[in-house]
Design a protein around this motif. Sequence first.
Motif, PDB file in Angstrom:
ATOM      1  N   TYR A  92       7.377  12.088   6.690  1.00 43.43           N
ATOM      2  CA  TYR A  92       7.882  11.846   5.816  1.00 43.43           C
ATOM      3  C   TYR A  92       9.617  11.880   5.431  1.00 43.43           C
ATOM      4  O   TYR A  92      10.000  11.400   4.792  1.00 43.43           O
TER       5      TYR A  92
ATOM      6  N   HIS B  42       5.362  14.975  -1.311  1.00 39.79           N
ATOM      7  CA  HIS B  42       5.313  15.631   0.111  1.00 39.79           C
ATOM      8  C   HIS B  42       5.607  16.713   0.426  1.00 39.79           C
ATOM      9  O   HIS B  42       6.114  17.707   1.087  1.00 39.79           O
TER      10      HIS B  42
ATOM     11  N   GLU C 134      -5.612   3.899  -3.810  1.00 34.44           N
ATOM     12  CA  GLU C 134      -6.808   4.684  -2.785  1.00 34.44           C
ATOM     13  C   GLU C 134      -6.423   5.828  -4.223  1.00 34.44           C
ATOM     14  O   GLU C 134      -5.512   6.389  -4.395  1.00 34.44           O
TER      15      GLU C 134
ATOM     16  N   SER D 247       5.244   9.013  -2.327  1.00 35.94           N
ATOM     17  CA  SER D 247       4.097  10.009  -1.665  1.00 35.94           C
ATOM     18  C   SER D 247       4.330  10.943  -0.799  1.00 35.94           C
ATOM     19  O   SER D 247       4.415  12.593  -0.524  1.00 35.94           O
TER      20      SER D 247
ATOM     21  N   TYR E  12       3.583   4.585  -0.876  1.00 33.25           N
ATOM     22  CA  TYR E  12       3.892   5.033  -0.015  1.00 33.25           C
ATOM     23  C   TYR E  12       5.382   6.224  -0.160  1.00 33.25           C
ATOM     24  O   TYR E  12       5.476   7.655   0.861  1.00 33.25           O
TER      25      TYR E  12
ATOM     26  N   TYR F 122       4.204   6.750   7.605  1.00 31.09           N
ATOM     27  CA  TYR F 122       3.695   7.827   6.648  1.00 31.09           C
ATOM     28  C   TYR F 122       2.933   8.365   6.975  1.00 31.09           C
ATOM     29  O   TYR F 122       2.450   9.602   7.035  1.00 31.09           O
ATOM     30  N   TYR F 123       1.775   7.974   7.913  1.00 33.26           N
ATOM     31  CA  TYR F 123       0.552   8.666   8.442  1.00 33.26           C
ATOM     32  C   TYR F 123       0.325   9.337   9.843  1.00 33.26           C
ATOM     33  O   TYR F 123      -0.625  10.142   9.697  1.00 33.26           O
ATOM     34  N   LYS F 124       2.290   9.197  10.245  1.00 32.88           N
ATOM     35  CA  LYS F 124       2.506  10.582  11.225  1.00 32.88           C
ATOM     36  C   LYS F 124       2.528  11.690  10.674  1.00 32.88           C
ATOM     37  O   LYS F 124       3.436  12.408  10.964  1.00 32.88           O
ATOM     38  N   GLY F 125       3.182  11.468   9.256  1.00 30.57           N
ATOM     39  CA  GLY F 125       4.018  12.707   8.507  1.00 30.57           C
ATOM     40  C   GLY F 125       5.170  12.636   8.431  1.00 30.57           C
ATOM     41  O   GLY F 125       6.100  13.911   8.565  1.00 30.57           O
TER      42      GLY F 125
ATOM     43  N   ARG G 270       3.493  -1.958   8.041  1.00 28.94           N
ATOM     44  CA  ARG G 270       2.865  -1.503   9.349  1.00 28.94           C
ATOM     45  C   ARG G 270       4.337  -0.196   9.761  1.00 28.94           C
ATOM     46  O   ARG G 270       3.367   0.362   9.840  1.00 28.94           O
TER      47      ARG G 270
ATOM     48  N   GLU H 259       3.691   2.134   7.294  1.00 28.18           N
ATOM     49  CA  GLU H 259       2.680   3.096   7.262  1.00 28.18           C
ATOM     50  C   GLU H 259       2.458   4.282   8.286  1.00 28.18           C
ATOM     51  O   GLU H 259       1.699   5.141   8.594  1.00 28.18           O
ATOM     52  N   ARG H 260       3.083   3.254   9.480  1.00 25.26           N
ATOM     53  CA  ARG H 260       3.005   4.080  10.648  1.00 25.26           C
ATOM     54  C   ARG H 260       3.499   5.997  10.334  1.00 25.26           C
ATOM     55  O   ARG H 260       3.266   6.823  10.935  1.00 25.26           O
TER      56      ARG H 260
END
Length: 135
Positions: free
Chosen positions: A37, A64, A88, A60, A57, A32-35, A26, A29-30
């Motif tokens: 990187y 980026h 995905e 990716s 993750y 990653y999705y907050k950018g 988790r 993922e947090r």
Amino acid sequence: MVYRLGISALSLVAFLSILLAQSATRQLERLYYKGEYEALAKEEMDYSRLTPKALLYYASAHYHLLEWDRAYTLYEQAFQKLSPEKVEHPFLTEYGRLCLEQENPKRALELFNLALQQTTYPDSQALLSRYIAYA
């Protein structure tokens, strides 16, 4: 009684291990999705011990940051353990683009087609169709 306690202790250890792994996923993922990187990419770790999902993750994140060789290597590791059908479409698309850079158009085409099957967004479909034409 001691035997029963031993099983309970082992069950507790297993349960705590699962909780820690879920918490780490988790957190990953947090970030990653907050950018975040750079925060992910600078972590020193043994990538071979990560779950395939975690590898996606990290791959990716490197993608980026334009660290394409590292991203490609991590995607390769993840896809050795995962069926592409279970991944995905954004990850499929990134890995497909990296495969094109690595002169593997057959693999790229396979990944782009899978991504195209998954997405319902017209913009993504148009972009993937363009990638397929280039592969």
